[in-house]
Design a protein around this motif. Structure first.
Motif: not given
Length: 71
Positions: A55-71
């Motif tokens: 239950a503790l493993k399932a409660a963890e939040a994993n968030v991945k933040i991606l910055k947009p590529k700028t040309a």
């Protein structure tokens, strides 16, 4: 037996119960997110040890933040 002797049960609909529940966490000054987080923590703490780890493993939040590529 007359119809006067028959009484109707009180209205215990889900809607009424939900309204009462909202009042409790609102009166305590909590948002619904905070209230549900507290409830989840209490349930996890009450679990038997063999289920608590999962239950503790399932409660963890994993968030991945991606910055947009700028040309």
């Amino acid at each position: 037996m007359s119809n006067d002797a028959i009484t109707q049960p009180p209205d215990l609909s889900l809607k009424y119960g939900a309204v009462k529940m909202v009042a409790y966490w609102r009166q305590a000054g909590l948002s619904y997110i905070r209230f549900s987080a507290i409830c989840a923590n209490v349930v996890r703490a009450a679990l038997k040890p063999q289920f608590k780890v999962e239950a503790l493993k399932a409660a963890e939040a994993n968030v991945k933040i991606l910055k947009p590529k700028t040309a």
